[in-house]
Design a protein around this motif. Structure first.
Motif, PDB file in Angstrom:
ATOM      1  N   ILE A 107       0.760  -1.352  -0.109  1.00  0.00           N
ATOM      2  CA  ILE A 107       0.088  -0.033   0.151  1.00  0.00           C
ATOM      3  C   ILE A 107       0.773   1.309  -0.123  1.00  0.00           C
ATOM      4  O   ILE A 107       0.270   2.438  -0.494  1.00  0.00           O
ATOM      5  N   TYR A 158      -3.150   3.718  -6.346  1.00  0.00           N
ATOM      6  CA  TYR A 158      -4.474   3.991  -6.388  1.00  0.00           C
ATOM      7  C   TYR A 158      -5.439   3.752  -5.149  1.00  0.00           C
ATOM      8  O   TYR A 158      -6.669   3.660  -5.120  1.00  0.00           O
ATOM      9  N   SER A 213      -6.720   3.925  -1.601  1.00  0.00           N
ATOM     10  CA  SER A 213      -7.028   5.032  -0.370  1.00  0.00           C
ATOM     11  C   SER A 213      -8.087   4.596   0.067  1.00  0.00           C
ATOM     12  O   SER A 213      -9.169   3.916  -0.246  1.00  0.00           O
ATOM     13  N   GLY A 214      -8.390   5.095   1.408  1.00  0.00           N
ATOM     14  CA  GLY A 214      -9.720   4.951   2.323  1.00  0.00           C
ATOM     15  C   GLY A 214     -10.136   3.523   2.370  1.00  0.00           C
ATOM     16  O   GLY A 214     -11.223   3.270   2.561  1.00  0.00           O
ATOM     17  N   SER A 215      -9.113   2.797   2.714  1.00  0.00           N
ATOM     18  CA  SER A 215      -9.600   1.243   2.577  1.00  0.00           C
ATOM     19  C   SER A 215      -9.129   0.459   4.029  1.00  0.00           C
ATOM     20  O   SER A 215      -8.209   1.044   4.614  1.00  0.00           O
TER      21      SER A 215
END
Length: 53
Positions: free
Chosen positions: A23, A30, A32-34
């Motif tokens: 990550i 690409y 994000s926010g996971s």
């Protein structure tokens, strides 16, 4: 908890580091926010039943 885990063991530092490298590296550009669950399948077993073969 570990006995009910499909993997049957705790995670290793190398396994956690591999996700961190993904990550934070160029391959994860690409992402994000996971939320990444690194629990050996415990959460999936809780919701969907026994996952052991």
């Amino acid at each position: 908890m570990l006995a009910k885990s499909p993997v049957g063991r705790g995670g290793t530092a190398d396994e956690v580091a591999a996700l961190a490298a993904l990550i934070m590296g160029p391959e994860g550009g690409y992402i994000s926010g996971s939320d990444f669950l690194m629990d050996g399948g415990v959460t999936a077993s809780y919701w969907y039943g026994d996952l052991k073969p």
